[in-house]
Design a protein around this motif. Structure first.
Motif, mmCIF file in Angstrom:
data_model
loop_
_atom_site.group_PDB
_atom_site.id
_atom_site.type_symbol
_atom_site.label_atom_id
_atom_site.label_comp_id
_atom_site.label_asym_id
_atom_site.label_seq_id
_atom_site.Cartn_x
_atom_site.Cartn_y
_atom_site.Cartn_z
ATOM 1 N N ARG A 37 -6.422 -35.859 -28.751
ATOM 2 C CA ARG A 37 -5.485 -36.790 -29.197
ATOM 3 C C ARG A 37 -5.405 -36.999 -30.934
ATOM 4 N NH1 ARG A 37 -8.347 -41.266 -29.963
ATOM 5 N NH2 ARG A 37 -10.575 -41.433 -28.680
ATOM 6 N N LEU A 38 -4.424 -37.316 -31.375
ATOM 7 C CA LEU A 38 -4.205 -37.675 -32.692
ATOM 8 C C LEU A 38 -5.042 -38.844 -32.853
ATOM 9 C CD1 LEU A 38 -0.564 -36.442 -33.537
ATOM 10 C CD2 LEU A 38 -2.753 -35.139 -34.081
ATOM 11 N N VAL A 39 -5.656 -39.043 -34.091
ATOM 12 C CA VAL A 39 -6.431 -40.344 -34.288
ATOM 13 C C VAL A 39 -5.868 -40.800 -35.773
ATOM 14 C CG1 VAL A 39 -8.613 -41.264 -34.691
ATOM 15 C CG2 VAL A 39 -8.258 -39.352 -33.356
ATOM 16 N N PRO A 40 -4.743 -41.724 -35.611
ATOM 17 C CA PRO A 40 -4.146 -42.246 -36.816
ATOM 18 C C PRO A 40 -5.055 -43.090 -37.750
ATOM 19 C CG PRO A 40 -2.780 -42.550 -35.048
ATOM 20 C CD PRO A 40 -3.867 -42.070 -34.517
ATOM 21 N N GLU A 41 -6.018 -43.609 -37.169
ATOM 22 C CA GLU A 41 -6.857 -44.547 -38.009
ATOM 23 C C GLU A 41 -8.107 -43.669 -38.914
ATOM 24 O OE1 GLU A 41 -11.107 -47.038 -37.158
ATOM 25 O OE2 GLU A 41 -10.155 -46.083 -35.244
ATOM 26 N N ALA A 42 -8.241 -42.308 -38.452
ATOM 27 C CA ALA A 42 -8.562 -41.274 -39.344
ATOM 28 C C ALA A 42 -7.882 -41.095 -40.557
ATOM 29 C CB ALA A 42 -9.269 -40.134 -38.695
ATOM 30 N N LEU A 43 -6.812 -40.812 -40.474
ATOM 31 C CA LEU A 43 -5.720 -40.428 -41.407
ATOM 32 C C LEU A 43 -5.660 -41.791 -42.382
ATOM 33 C CD1 LEU A 43 -3.785 -38.705 -42.996
ATOM 34 C CD2 LEU A 43 -1.976 -39.328 -41.268
ATOM 35 N N ASP A 44 -5.672 -43.094 -41.773
ATOM 36 C CA ASP A 44 -5.686 -44.237 -42.602
ATOM 37 C C ASP A 44 -6.858 -44.206 -43.476
ATOM 38 O OD1 ASP A 44 -3.433 -44.998 -41.303
ATOM 39 O OD2 ASP A 44 -4.249 -46.130 -39.973
ATOM 40 N N LEU A 45 -8.100 -43.906 -42.977
ATOM 41 C CA LEU A 45 -9.606 -44.026 -43.574
ATOM 42 C C LEU A 45 -9.197 -42.995 -44.762
ATOM 43 C CD1 LEU A 45 -11.727 -44.370 -40.667
ATOM 44 C CD2 LEU A 45 -11.348 -46.184 -42.654
ATOM 45 N N HIS A 71 -6.619 -26.727 -32.264
ATOM 46 C CA HIS A 71 -7.614 -26.381 -32.840
ATOM 47 C C HIS A 71 -8.789 -27.184 -31.800
ATOM 48 C CE1 HIS A 71 -10.622 -23.799 -34.577
ATOM 49 N NE2 HIS A 71 -11.249 -24.802 -35.214
ATOM 50 N N THR A 72 -8.574 -28.285 -32.104
ATOM 51 C CA THR A 72 -9.359 -29.525 -31.462
ATOM 52 C C THR A 72 -9.564 -29.176 -29.795
ATOM 53 O OG1 THR A 72 -8.936 -31.036 -32.752
ATOM 54 C CG2 THR A 72 -10.152 -31.756 -31.104
ATOM 55 N N GLU A 73 -8.373 -28.710 -29.290
ATOM 56 C CA GLU A 73 -8.748 -28.305 -27.687
ATOM 57 C C GLU A 73 -9.480 -27.131 -27.586
ATOM 58 O OE1 GLU A 73 -7.320 -29.421 -24.672
ATOM 59 O OE2 GLU A 73 -6.566 -30.889 -25.361
ATOM 60 N N ARG A 138 -0.249 -32.639 -49.235
ATOM 61 C CA ARG A 138 0.574 -33.695 -49.244
ATOM 62 C C ARG A 138 0.726 -34.317 -47.887
ATOM 63 N NH1 ARG A 138 4.939 -32.645 -53.119
ATOM 64 N NH2 ARG A 138 3.799 -31.956 -55.005
ATOM 65 N N VAL A 139 0.416 -33.726 -46.716
ATOM 66 C CA VAL A 139 0.535 -34.062 -45.461
ATOM 67 C C VAL A 139 -0.783 -33.771 -44.534
ATOM 68 C CG1 VAL A 139 2.958 -34.047 -45.086
ATOM 69 C CG2 VAL A 139 1.396 -32.107 -44.396
ATOM 70 N N ALA A 140 -1.095 -34.599 -43.744
ATOM 71 C CA ALA A 140 -2.496 -34.509 -42.904
ATOM 72 C C ALA A 140 -2.368 -34.852 -41.427
ATOM 73 C CB ALA A 140 -3.547 -35.006 -43.464
ATOM 74 N N ALA A 141 -3.228 -34.415 -40.718
ATOM 75 C CA ALA A 141 -3.372 -34.896 -39.223
ATOM 76 C C ALA A 141 -4.853 -34.815 -38.785
ATOM 77 C CB ALA A 141 -2.648 -34.198 -38.260
ATOM 78 N N VAL A 142 -5.368 -35.611 -38.049
ATOM 79 C CA VAL A 142 -6.824 -35.661 -37.303
ATOM 80 C C VAL A 142 -6.540 -35.883 -35.916
ATOM 81 C CG1 VAL A 142 -9.090 -36.792 -37.617
ATOM 82 C CG2 VAL A 142 -7.650 -36.715 -39.830
ATOM 83 N N ALA A 143 -7.354 -34.919 -35.284
ATOM 84 C CA ALA A 143 -7.351 -34.767 -33.751
ATOM 85 C C ALA A 143 -8.855 -34.910 -33.435
ATOM 86 C CB ALA A 143 -6.725 -33.699 -33.286
ATOM 87 N N ARG A 144 -9.001 -35.527 -32.404
ATOM 88 C CA ARG A 144 -10.291 -35.569 -31.698
ATOM 89 C C ARG A 144 -10.175 -35.246 -30.117
ATOM 90 N NH1 ARG A 144 -13.826 -40.346 -30.586
ATOM 91 N NH2 ARG A 144 -14.522 -39.106 -28.884
ATOM 92 N N ALA A 145 -11.313 -34.777 -29.563
ATOM 93 C CA ALA A 145 -11.347 -34.535 -28.066
ATOM 94 C C ALA A 145 -12.822 -34.650 -27.828
ATOM 95 C CB ALA A 145 -10.748 -33.256 -27.845
ATOM 96 N N GLY A 146 -13.122 -34.946 -26.352
ATOM 97 C CA GLY A 146 -14.322 -34.902 -25.907
ATOM 98 C C GLY A 146 -14.932 -36.367 -25.615
ATOM 99 N N ALA A 150 -20.105 -36.748 -28.001
ATOM 100 C CA ALA A 150 -20.226 -35.303 -28.273
ATOM 101 C C ALA A 150 -18.583 -34.874 -28.556
ATOM 102 C CB ALA A 150 -20.619 -34.350 -26.984
ATOM 103 N N ALA A 151 -18.104 -35.862 -29.486
ATOM 104 C CA ALA A 151 -16.716 -35.608 -29.730
ATOM 105 C C ALA A 151 -16.679 -34.614 -30.722
ATOM 106 C CB ALA A 151 -16.115 -36.811 -30.368
ATOM 107 N N TYR A 152 -15.432 -33.487 -30.567
ATOM 108 C CA TYR A 152 -15.038 -32.680 -31.652
ATOM 109 C C TYR A 152 -13.730 -33.311 -32.415
ATOM 110 C CZ TYR A 152 -17.394 -29.273 -28.639
ATOM 111 O OH TYR A 152 -18.560 -28.792 -27.901
ATOM 112 N N TRP A 153 -13.811 -32.818 -33.794
ATOM 113 C CA TRP A 153 -12.784 -33.300 -34.679
ATOM 114 C C TRP A 153 -12.133 -32.336 -35.524
ATOM 115 C CZ3 TRP A 153 -11.998 -38.588 -35.210
ATOM 116 C CH2 TRP A 153 -12.678 -39.545 -34.336
ATOM 117 N N THR A 154 -10.848 -32.323 -35.768
ATOM 118 C CA THR A 154 -10.361 -31.393 -36.645
ATOM 119 C C THR A 154 -9.315 -32.113 -37.564
ATOM 120 O OG1 THR A 154 -10.253 -29.593 -34.898
ATOM 121 C CG2 THR A 154 -8.813 -29.286 -37.043
ATOM 122 N N ALA A 155 -9.527 -32.082 -38.902
ATOM 123 C CA ALA A 155 -8.618 -32.563 -39.962
ATOM 124 C C ALA A 155 -7.802 -31.377 -40.511
ATOM 125 C CB ALA A 155 -9.404 -33.610 -40.878
ATOM 126 N N VAL A 156 -6.771 -31.517 -40.553
ATOM 127 C CA VAL A 156 -5.926 -30.263 -41.265
ATOM 128 C C VAL A 156 -4.993 -30.923 -42.488
ATOM 129 C CG1 VAL A 156 -4.079 -28.608 -40.837
ATOM 130 C CG2 VAL A 156 -5.607 -29.097 -38.963
#
Length: 161
Positions: A37-45, A71-73, A138-146, A150-156
């Motif tokens: 799932r996307l994590v808007p809070e991470a992008l805010d941080l 990629h997180t999936e 200019r743009v980004a997104a952060v996703a997490r799973a698990g 033991a969470a997996y994270w990807t920021a693009v």
């Protein structure tokens, strides 16, 4: 206890030289059922950190979000952390597959952080990861799973053509 791990990759437009070396993956991590799932809070941080550095906030792009989710999936379903996916592609390949025409791409990955504050603090505490956060993107997104422990994270991070 699971130890937290970080990874970083930066790409620019194709040049006459070879692609940058891709760090090896960490394999044998716990597999999960997916559910990225996307994590808007991470992008805010991330944007808070950029603001403190005098940089403009990054926008959200759903195509960049799709690349982060994919990629997180892949990482959680296959139990690894790294930039090459299980099919061999890297962040620029995932952005292209999602339909995003990019001129700059960077990616931070992590495993073992329980929340957005922890993973962003981990990335900000690492010089290379910090460079991606404070990059020309200019743009980004952060996703997490698990699971939480033991969470997996990807920021693009990306900039359009």
């Amino acid at each position: 206890m699971i130890r937290a791990s970080l990874g970083r990759l930066v790409l620019g437009l194709p040049r006459a030289c070879a692609a940058p070396p891709v760090p090896p993956a960490i394999v044998g991590l716990p597999k999960g059922p997916g559910g990225a799932r996307l994590v808007p809070e991470a992008l805010d941080l991330i944007n808070r950190a950029r603001g403190l550095a005098g940089l403009a906030a990054l926008g959200f792009d759903p195509l960049v979000g799709a690349a982060a989710l994919a990629h997180t999936e892949d990482m959680v379903r296959n139990g690894f952390m790294g930039h090459p996916g299980s099919a061999g592609g890297i962040s620029g390949d995932r952005l292209t597959a999602a339909g995003y025409a990019w001129s700059f791409a960077a990616e931070n990955v992590a495993h073992g952080y329980g929340d957005a504050a922890g993973v962003v603090a981990g990335w900000m505490g690492s010089e290379g990861h910090r460079e991606n956060i404070l990059s020309q993107a200019r743009v980004a997104a952060v996703a997490r799973a698990g699971p939480e422990d033991a969470a997996y994270w990807t920021a693009v991070f990306a900039a359009p053509l």
